[in-house]
Every structure is written in structure tokens, then in C-alpha cells.
Design an enzyme around this catalytic site. Structure first.
Site, PDB file in Angstrom:
ATOM      1  N   THR A 195       6.189   1.583  -7.547  1.00  0.00           N
ATOM      2  CA  THR A 195       6.729   1.816  -6.197  1.00  0.00           C
ATOM      3  C   THR A 195       6.813   0.521  -5.390  1.00  0.00           C
ATOM      4  O   THR A 195       7.713   0.361  -4.567  1.00  0.00           O
ATOM      5  CB  THR A 195       5.917   2.861  -5.423  1.00  0.00           C
ATOM      6  OG1 THR A 195       4.570   2.387  -5.243  1.00  0.00           O
ATOM      7  CG2 THR A 195       5.906   4.205  -6.138  1.00  0.00           C
ATOM      8  N   ALA A 239       7.998  -0.327   1.495  1.00  0.00           N
ATOM      9  CA  ALA A 239       7.733   0.364   0.219  1.00  0.00           C
ATOM     10  C   ALA A 239       7.830   1.872   0.453  1.00  0.00           C
ATOM     11  O   ALA A 239       6.970   2.469   1.095  1.00  0.00           O
ATOM     12  CB  ALA A 239       6.351   0.003  -0.295  1.00  0.00           C
ATOM     13  N   LEU A 240       8.882   2.467  -0.063  1.00  0.00           N
ATOM     14  CA  LEU A 240       9.101   3.916   0.115  1.00  0.00           C
ATOM     15  C   LEU A 240       8.477   4.664  -1.065  1.00  0.00           C
ATOM     16  O   LEU A 240       9.149   5.393  -1.808  1.00  0.00           O
ATOM     17  CB  LEU A 240      10.602   4.190   0.227  1.00  0.00           C
ATOM     18  CG  LEU A 240      11.330   3.411   1.337  1.00  0.00           C
ATOM     19  CD1 LEU A 240      12.818   3.729   1.323  1.00  0.00           C
ATOM     20  CD2 LEU A 240      10.719   3.665   2.705  1.00  0.00           C
ATOM     21  N   HIS A 241       7.154   4.508  -1.194  1.00  0.00           N
ATOM     22  CA  HIS A 241       6.428   5.044  -2.348  1.00  0.00           C
ATOM     23  C   HIS A 241       6.810   6.497  -2.637  1.00  0.00           C
ATOM     24  O   HIS A 241       7.141   6.867  -3.764  1.00  0.00           O
ATOM     25  CB  HIS A 241       4.917   4.995  -2.087  1.00  0.00           C
ATOM     26  CG  HIS A 241       4.379   3.671  -1.651  1.00  0.00           C
ATOM     27  ND1 HIS A 241       4.135   2.621  -2.517  1.00  0.00           N
ATOM     28  CD2 HIS A 241       4.025   3.226  -0.415  1.00  0.00           C
ATOM     29  CE1 HIS A 241       3.642   1.597  -1.842  1.00  0.00           C
ATOM     30  NE2 HIS A 241       3.575   1.920  -0.570  1.00  0.00           N
ATOM     31  N   ASP A 242       6.718   7.328  -1.612  1.00  0.00           N
ATOM     32  CA  ASP A 242       6.907   8.775  -1.817  1.00  0.00           C
ATOM     33  C   ASP A 242       8.339   9.128  -2.172  1.00  0.00           C
ATOM     34  O   ASP A 242       8.585  10.071  -2.936  1.00  0.00           O
ATOM     35  CB  ASP A 242       6.474   9.542  -0.556  1.00  0.00           C
ATOM     36  CG  ASP A 242       4.987   9.413  -0.290  1.00  0.00           C
ATOM     37  OD1 ASP A 242       4.575   9.568   0.867  1.00  0.00           O
ATOM     38  OD2 ASP A 242       4.224   9.147  -1.257  1.00  0.00           O
TER      39      ASP A 242
END
Ligand code: RIB
Ligand code: CA
Length: 309
Positions: A195, A239-242
Site C-alpha cells: 500500500t 497512502a490510500l491503504h484501504d
């Protein structure tokens, strides 16, 4: 036929992008949004989830409150320094509309979705795994109705909350171990190792803002998170982890995975919350599909495409 999807979340700025992404993806049918403590307290994450459903025009989706704290030990720390005190980058108050609250506990809503779905249900767990662990522990009879669990969490390398632990896992290591060692359910883990490589550059966020009205709202919610990323890592990105994890839940196979048994460190030493792979050839299972690679540009473009009008 769209895949039934439950999103378990702790909104959360990147959760916001992920939830809207799922609601704008025809491959999935969001049957419920269940909420836990995490980035900020449940008293904020719950209304935030309701606000996001209203923002997306989906007040029909059941949204229910789950765990307000971890299974065993108190939450060590929240992530308000990234997500803002309100969990939505200081923009929660400007989102006035809220979807109605389903009064049932989150696990009850999850079990109803599982019982009534005509086909296996995907669960996307993008916050602490407490609700998902409770579901697995209290309803083993429904395990067979879960198609897959996609978890945003963990790291085979450095953590982001401690040197060893990623936030979602560190928030409730016992719950994470329960989920990641569940036999008979395909579990995909989307860790920081990937991610962080998919962090959205500044121009991507600017294009998001210009691409749709809802994209403009999401970009506004992202402002403080983007600034914190620049301050912490020295580059203009977020950071667009989800959202990366949700894209995998929406389009299975988007991310390239490696099967590895994963154990979660549940001691109270410096490694608490670490996701520890067992790379031995004869390692005992169950295997977790750990997402360690992807076409990063394609991932970002696919997320952007779905958020554009
Ligand atoms: O470590 C990133 C994860 O922790 C994301 O789910 C983010 O929303 C936070 O909950
Ligand atoms: Ca989250």
C-alpha cells in the site's frame, strides 16, 4: 451478479476513499457497513461512516456500530495525527447528512447478511479486526458463507505505528491473529509493503478533486492527511491503504499475492502487533494470500476511474 460485500471500517480518511470506491463499483453490492474504533474513537468513526454513506447517496445501506475497544487490552494509540481529531481530516462537521443507524450490533448485521446472501460474501476489513474476529468466534456455523476476507493491514517490513506493527493489527493484535489464522476461509492480507508503494501522488489527488463532485469532497477530506504525508515522508502524496485493499475486494486478482502462513505477535514486547510470515516449505497453515506486488499505475488509475464521473 455483483458480489455481496460487507465493509468493516474505522473511518478514517483512506477508509472514506475506500467506502466510496466500493459504492461506485458495479462488481460489488455493499450489503452493510460495520464500524469499529480505530483511527479515532467509535464515537467519531460511526457518524463518519453514516456521513460517507449519505455523501455517496446510499443511505439504504445498513450501518451498524461494532467494537468500541479491542478484545483484550486497551487500544495503545489512535491515529488522529493522520486522520484529524474527527477522523475525516477536520471535514466531518461539514458533512451534515447521515445515513440512518441500524440499531443492531455490527456482528448481528454481519450474520444477517451472511444468512441471507444467495452467494458467498466478501468481507473487506479495513480497520482493527475486532468485529471480524467476533463474527468468526461467535458464528462458526456461518464460516462457509464467507467467500473471502480481504484485510488491509500488517507489514512484512517496518510498521507504521511501531517499528514492527501496522496500525490495524497493532490496534487489536489478538483479533488480528484470530482472523489471520482462521482455517477454511480465503484471507487476503494487503500490507504496508504494497500500500505504501501505491501512495497516490499529489497530481492524482488534484485530478480526483477535478473529476467529480464526490471526488472534490474526498480530496478535501484528504488535505490534512496529504500534508502529514508530505511532512513525514518528504513528498506530495497520500497512502490510500484501504482503497487499495477495497480494489482487490472489488476486482479479485488485482494484486499479486504470495501464500504465507501469518502469525501475529501478541506479546507485549517491542514486536507486539507484528505480522510474522512463516516461509518454511513445510510451514503449518492456514495460508494467507499476502499481496506483495501489483501494477501500481494500473491500481491508481482504476481507483481514479471509478471515482470520476
Ligand atoms: O495502517 C493503515 C491503516 O490504519 C488504514 O486502515 C488506516 O485507515 C488506518 O486505520
Ligand atoms: Ca482504516
Amino acid at each position: 451478479m455483483p458480489t455481496p460485500l460487507i465493509i468493516d471500517t474505522d473511518p478514517g480518511v483512506d477508509d472514506a476513499v475506500a467506502v466510496v470506491l466500493a459504492l461506485r463499483s458495479p462488481e460489488v453490492d455493499v450489503r452493510a457497513v460495520t464500524v469499529a474504533f480505530g483511527n479515532v474513537a467509535l464515537g467519531f468513526t460511526l457518524p463518519n461512516a453514516r456521513k460517507l454513506l449519505a455523501l455517496a447517496g446510499r443511505t439504504d445501506v445498513p450501518v451498524a456500530a461494532g467494537a468500541a475497544r479491542p478484545l483484550v487490552y486497551p487500544q495503545a494509540e489512535e491515529a488522529a495525527d493522520w486522520h484529524g481529531a474527527d477522523g475525516l481530516g477536520g471535514r466531518a462537521a461539514s458533512l451534515l447528512a447521515e445515513a440512518p443507524l441500524d440499531p443492531r450490533p455490527a456482528v448481528d448485521v454481519m450474520t444477517e447478511v451472511l444468512r441471507h446472501a444467495a452467494e458467498p460474501v466478501t468481507i473487506a476489513s479495513i480497520g482493527p479486526l475486532t468485529n471480524t474476529a467476533l463474527l468468526l468466534a461467535t458464528h462458526p456455523e456461518l464460516i462457509g458463507r464467507i467467500g473471502r476476507i480481504v484485510v488491509m493491514g500488517g507489514s512484512l517490513g517496518a510498521g507504521n505505528t511501531t517499528g514492527a506493527a501496522e496500525f490495524n493489527i497493532y490496534a487489536d493484535p489478538e483479533a488480528a491473529h484470530r482472523v489471520l489464522t482462521q482455517p477454511d476461509v480465503p484471507v487476503t492480507l494487503v500490507p504496508l509493503d504494497l500500500t505504501m508503494r501505491c501512495a497516490a501522488p499529489g497530481p492524482w489527488i488534484d485530478a480526483l478533486s477535478a473529476g467529480s463532485a464526490i471526488g472534490a469532497v474526498l480530496a478535501d477530506i484528504l488535505l490534512a492527511y496529504r500534508a502529514a504525508f508530505r511532512e513525514r515522508f518528504g513528498r506530495d502524496a497520500a497512502a490510500l491503504h484501504d482503497a487499495v485493499a477495497l480494489l482487490e475486494a472489488i476486482v479479485p486478482g488485482t494484486l499479486r499475492t504470495t501464500p504465507l502462513p501469518i502469525r501475529v505477535a501478541c506479546d507485549h514486547g517491542p514486536g507486539r502487533g507484528a505480522t510474522v510470515p512463516d516461509g518454511r516449505p513445510d510451514a503449518p497453515g492456514p495460508m494467507v494470500h499476502v499481496a506483495l506486488d501489483a501494477d501500481v499505475d494500473a491500481v491508481l488509475e482504476e481507483i481514479a476511474r471509478r471515482l470520476r464521473d
